[in-house]
Motif scaffolding. Structure first.
Motif, short mmCIF file in Angstrom:
data_model
loop_
_atom_site.label_atom_id
_atom_site.label_comp_id
_atom_site.label_asym_id
_atom_site.label_seq_id
_atom_site.Cartn_x
_atom_site.Cartn_y
_atom_site.Cartn_z
N SER A 58 0.83 -1.20 0.00
CA SER A 58 0.00 0.00 0.00
C SER A 58 0.87 1.25 0.00
O SER A 58 0.55 2.23 0.67
N ALA A 59 1.96 1.22 -0.76
CA ALA A 59 2.88 2.36 -0.78
C ALA A 59 2.36 3.49 -1.65
O ALA A 59 1.96 3.27 -2.80
N LYS A 60 2.36 4.68 -1.08
CA LYS A 60 2.09 5.88 -1.86
C LYS A 60 3.42 6.32 -2.48
O LYS A 60 3.48 6.70 -3.64
N ARG A 61 4.47 6.28 -1.64
CA ARG A 61 5.81 6.60 -2.14
C ARG A 61 6.86 6.02 -1.20
O ARG A 61 6.65 5.94 0.01
N TRP A 62 7.97 5.59 -1.79
CA TRP A 62 9.11 5.07 -1.05
C TRP A 62 10.09 6.22 -0.89
O TRP A 62 10.43 6.88 -1.88
N ILE A 63 10.52 6.48 0.33
CA ILE A 63 11.30 7.68 0.60
C ILE A 63 12.56 7.37 1.41
O ILE A 63 12.65 6.32 2.05
N TYR A 64 13.51 8.30 1.35
CA TYR A 64 14.73 8.17 2.15
C TYR A 64 15.23 9.55 2.51
O TYR A 64 14.87 10.54 1.89
N LEU A 65 16.06 9.59 3.54
CA LEU A 65 16.69 10.83 3.96
C LEU A 65 18.12 10.81 3.42
O LEU A 65 18.92 9.96 3.80
N ASN A 66 18.40 11.73 2.51
CA ASN A 66 19.71 11.82 1.87
C ASN A 66 20.74 12.29 2.90
O ASN A 66 20.57 13.36 3.49
N PRO A 67 21.82 11.52 3.14
CA PRO A 67 22.79 11.90 4.16
C PRO A 67 23.67 13.09 3.78
O PRO A 67 24.31 13.67 4.64
N LYS A 68 23.67 13.47 2.51
CA LYS A 68 24.48 14.61 2.08
C LYS A 68 23.70 15.92 2.15
O LYS A 68 24.25 16.96 2.46
#
Length: 88
Positions: A58-68
């Motif tokens: 049920s993903a609307k969007r797959w996200i991540y926090l960019n370490p840079k």
């Protein structure tokens, strides 16, 4: 959960500080621990990989926090590659 990140790779080699999903109901689910312990150098982390690994469909969007940049970004369709920067 202990709050201690367990990772098969040094965390500074990962292209994220946090990785997860926003579901269609608006919930944010962290997948950082499960993904970090599942990847190896050369792996490509795609939305399809995350769906298979997590079982979340049920993903609307797959996200991540960019370490840079410290910005939240969507995981590209072609994925994020886990590089070993110590190898030239």
């Amino acid at each position: 959960m202990t709050g201690v990140q367990t990772c098969a790779l040094p965390i500074f080699h990962l292209p994220w500080m946090w990785i997860g999903v926003e579901t269609t109901t608006g919930s944010i689910v962290s997948l950082t621990d499960v993904v970090d312990s599942s990847v190896e150098y050369g792996d490509v982390v795609t939305p399809q990989f995350l769906e298979t690994l997590s079982g979340i469909q049920s993903a609307k969007r797959w996200i991540y926090l960019n370490p840079k940049t410290f910005k939240e970004e969507e995981i590209p369709t072609d994925g994020l590659i886990i590089h070993d920067d110590s190898i030239e």
